[in-house]
Enzyme design. Structure first.
Site, PDB file in Angstrom:
ATOM      1  N   LYS A 298     -44.508 -26.979  -3.740  1.00 60.05           N
ATOM      2  CA  LYS A 298     -43.722 -27.220  -4.937  1.00 60.05           C
ATOM      3  C   LYS A 298     -43.946 -28.662  -5.394  1.00 60.05           C
ATOM      4  O   LYS A 298     -43.853 -29.596  -4.604  1.00 60.05           O
ATOM      5  CB  LYS A 298     -42.237 -26.980  -4.659  1.00 60.05           C
ATOM      6  CG  LYS A 298     -41.387 -26.876  -5.916  1.00 60.05           C
ATOM      7  CD  LYS A 298     -39.978 -26.381  -5.603  1.00 60.05           C
ATOM      8  CE  LYS A 298     -39.170 -26.198  -6.887  1.00 60.05           C
ATOM      9  NZ  LYS A 298     -37.817 -25.699  -6.628  1.00 60.05           N
ATOM     10  N   GLU A 386     -25.461 -13.611  -4.282  1.00 57.94           N
ATOM     11  CA  GLU A 386     -24.109 -13.854  -4.760  1.00 57.94           C
ATOM     12  C   GLU A 386     -23.131 -12.758  -4.339  1.00 57.94           C
ATOM     13  O   GLU A 386     -21.966 -13.045  -4.019  1.00 57.94           O
ATOM     14  CB  GLU A 386     -24.111 -13.985  -6.286  1.00 57.94           C
ATOM     15  CG  GLU A 386     -24.782 -15.237  -6.801  1.00 57.94           C
ATOM     16  CD  GLU A 386     -26.297 -15.166  -6.860  1.00 57.94           C
ATOM     17  OE1 GLU A 386     -26.932 -16.171  -7.217  1.00 57.94           O
ATOM     18  OE2 GLU A 386     -26.851 -14.075  -6.553  1.00 57.94           O
ATOM     19  N   ARG A 414     -23.570 -11.159 -10.968  1.00 56.93           N
ATOM     20  CA  ARG A 414     -24.213 -10.273  -9.994  1.00 56.93           C
ATOM     21  C   ARG A 414     -23.281  -9.921  -8.839  1.00 56.93           C
ATOM     22  O   ARG A 414     -23.673  -9.180  -7.943  1.00 56.93           O
ATOM     23  CB  ARG A 414     -25.485 -10.936  -9.482  1.00 56.93           C
ATOM     24  CG  ARG A 414     -26.461 -11.232 -10.608  1.00 56.93           C
ATOM     25  CD  ARG A 414     -27.819 -11.621 -10.128  1.00 56.93           C
ATOM     26  NE  ARG A 414     -27.853 -12.937  -9.534  1.00 56.93           N
ATOM     27  CZ  ARG A 414     -28.976 -13.539  -9.136  1.00 56.93           C
ATOM     28  NH1 ARG A 414     -30.122 -12.913  -9.258  1.00 56.93           N
ATOM     29  NH2 ARG A 414     -28.950 -14.740  -8.615  1.00 56.93           N
TER      30      ARG A 414
END
Length: 649
Positions: A298, A386, A414
């Site tokens: 990254k 979640e 969600r």
């Protein structure tokens, strides 16, 4: 309101001789493969220069450059489909698909979206913004192509190692294994999400290894057996399972993907463009679901981002040459709402050992990291899950703990079933802290937290609140753990508050369901909830200067709503304006209308909130103006109501 046309000047195209000649992936595919490393270098240089001046999601896109170039080079996009998960990594994709000269408008009002958006380009095949949906969406596309009997259309899902840990991704993998399809899944494994990845799957991906020699041998053997008519599609599953069993025995390691009968290749270096192109060409025409595991870094290509990818996920303005990040200014001493939450939670947790913190891959984004650093054993980052976060909190609450669950409002969508089934039905004392509630700005349509009040309000027994200021936020947090409450929702926005002295003010328990009168007035009453009340207060002062006397009430609680305030307002016979940073249908305005009707009152009521539409991206003041919710719009509503002019309700 019609959006203004953004500035679309080219981003210094003369610096990028290869990139400036690529207006579509077809142009990229005309280049020799030997030119691809240079294309990747130009994309990275372009992103560094552009994003240093116009901030966006930086590190993810830098890390996915070779994957992006290889996919568009090997596959015939847009006929072949690329489905991006989340979309943080898709800036290179935008540059290669005809949006290079408009990239300076990225995330700006009226400009390019910061995420893949099918309304923006045919190359953006599916909406992206929330994690873990790519496999399911891509599987649907692959099955649709088969059902329509189209010439072979390759469907590729690109998903990160954090997103693949989400429950929806596992559901997609499970069904991909049993549904006839030719789906290719690219696992972009950089050992990072926004914060460090957590969980057993991340540890597994760190150590998994499958040799190219083995995969090559098995594929060639399978092709040979097919040509000899010794194996067919019906027996392919048996052969695949047998091969997986032999491999597991010899390698002393079970591959989770091949355990699902999904062909696995890798891991390979995701920055070796030649190898990635070669592997994609080798496997692109195979039948059946496959997964290609690519290891990436990254922030690749920019040392500051490589060294601290979490901070460089979305770094804001920075100096491209030095890597020094540039402050966005703001009032000195004024904290972000999330930091008020984080510091208050730590102080409360030190006084109450029942308090635990839970977040879903966002410890720094919610400032749960403040408590995590001080009391790590009582903070749980459950990753991108979640629904699990809420049910996990329910289990903790059932056994006497007082969990605080900090999730962005839009991501909490969600976990709706879990809030109802696993918390509300049992009246469990779980405090849901919804960060980024309301209009969030440049992240746009997938991230605006505008639905929570509407979808939570019908749930029996739930408490829903929103503070107008920092002290009220702290007081609501304290209130949520005092007394015998069930689920307690506190919603607050992205960005900075307004009070530089909030640390000096002691929070107090607030009576649940009680608001406060901030201003008396003769001609009308304005009822607001949340920080948008500051704009109401300013508009009321301006109205007073024009001779319009306005009463202002900060409701604090949406549910239970303060009936004493409603009786007072209804009894005065004055017109009413409701103001909220959420959807107009189903929120505060709707609650007031319902109460008035149920109790036989029929005042004139105007509701200010998000209209019945999805709101695009831009700076918060621009979007508030677009939705007729800013201070000027509130003042206009007050003027029109005072003269009896009909306004939108």
């Amino acid at each position: 309101m019609e959006m203004e046309k953004p500035d679309t000047r080219p981003e210094e195209g003369e610096k990028y001789p290869l990139l400036k000649a690529i207006d579509s992936p077809a142009d990229l595919r005309r280049l020799p493969q030997s030119a691809l490393p240079a294309v990747c270098s130009e994309i990275r240089e372009f992103l560094i220069n552009s994003l240093s001046k116009n901030p966006g999601h930086f590190a993810s896109s830098m890390g996915a450059v070779e994957i992006t170039v290889a996919l568009h080079y090997v596959f015939n996009t847009p006929y072949d489909r690329i489905v991006w998960d989340v979309g943080h990594q898709a800036y290179g994709h935008k540059l290669l698909t005809g949006r290079r000269d408009r990239f300076s408008t990225n995330r700006k009002f009226g400009g390019l979206s910061g995420f893949p958006n099918p309304d923006e380009s045919e190359y953006d095949t599916f909406t992206a913004g929330h994690a873990s949906n790519s496999i399911s969406a891509a599987l649907g596309m692959a099955v649709a192509s088969k059902l329509r009997k189209e010439p072979r259309r390759n469907i590729v899902a690109v998903i990160g190692d954090a997103s693949i840990s989400g429950g929806l991704a596992f559901e997609g993998l499970n069904n991909a294994a049993i549904t006839p399809n030719n789906l290719l899944i690219i696992l972009n494994d950089n050992d990072m999400s926004i914060d460090r990845n957590v969980g057993a799957l991340n540890s597994y991906l760190t150590h998994i290894n499958t040799t190219k020699a083995y995969n090559t041998f098995r594929y060639k053997l399978y092709r040979l057996l097919r040509r000899m008519h010794l194996v067919g599609e019906q027996s392919k599953g048996f052969i695949l399972r047998f091969n997986n069993s032999v491999k597991s025995l010899l390698g002393k390691q079970q591959n989770i993907f091949e355990g699902l009968n999904i062909r696995y290749f890798g891991p390979f270096d995701g920055h070796d463009i030649d190898r990635v192109v070669r592997v994609l060409n080798d496997i692109k025409d195979m039948d059946g679901p496959r997964i290609l595991h690519l290891r990436t870094i990254k922030g690749k290509g920019y040392r500051p981002a490589e060294q601290d990818p979490a901070k460089w996920h979305a770094p804001g303005l920075f100096d491209a040459a030095s890597g020094k990040r540039i402050s966005d200014g703001g009032a000195s001493g004024v904290a972000k709402w999330q930091d008020v939450f984080g510091e208050t939670l730590l102080a409360m947790a030190r006084d109450d050992r029942r308090i635990v913190g839970i977040t879903a891959a966002m410890p720094s984004g919610t400032s749960m990291s403040i408590m995590q650093a001080a009391i790590p054993e009582r903070v749980f980052d459950v990753g991108i899950s979640e629904g699990h976060a809420v049910t996990f909190a329910g289990g903790l609450a059932k056994e006497g703990m007082r969990p605080f669950v900090a999730i962005y409002s839009s991501f909490t969508q969600r976990a709706y079933d879990q809030i109802i089934h696993d918390v509300a039905i049992q009246r469990l004392p779980v405090t849901l802290c919804l960060d980024r509630a309301g209009i969030v700005g440049e992240d746009g349509v997938t991230h605006h937290g505008v639905f929570d009040m509407c979808y939570l309000r019908p749930i029996p027994g739930i408490i829903i609140s929103s503070p107008m200021d920092e002290l009220t936020l702290r007081s609501l947090m304290l209130t949520s753990v005092k007394g015998n409450h069930g689920p307690f929702v506190i919603r607050y926005p992205r960005g900075k508050g307004n009070d530089s002295d909030w640390r000096e003010k002691k929070p107090q328990v607030i009576p649940v369901g009680k608001g406060r009168k901030l201003r008396s007035g003769k001609y009308m009453a304005v009822l607001s909830i949340g920080p948008i009340g500051r704009w109401v207060a300013s508009a009321a002062i301006r109205a007073e200067a024009e001779g319009i006397s306005v009463a202002h009430y900060d409701m604090i609680f949406l549910k239970p709503i303060d009936e004493d305030i409603l009786k007072e307002v209804a009894g005065s016979g004055s017109p009413i304006i409701t103001v909220e940073d959420g959807m107009r249908e189903g929120g505060l305005g709707s609650a007031v209308v319902e109460w008035m009707t149920a109790h036989g009152y029929h005042p004139e009521i105007a509701r200010i909130g998000i209209p019945d539409c999805f709101v695009a991206h831009g700076k918060v003041p621009e979007l508030m103006k677009l939705c007729a919710m800013d201070e000027d719009a509130i003042l206009t509503a007050i003027r029109e109501m005072s003269t009896g002019t009909s306004i939108q309700s």
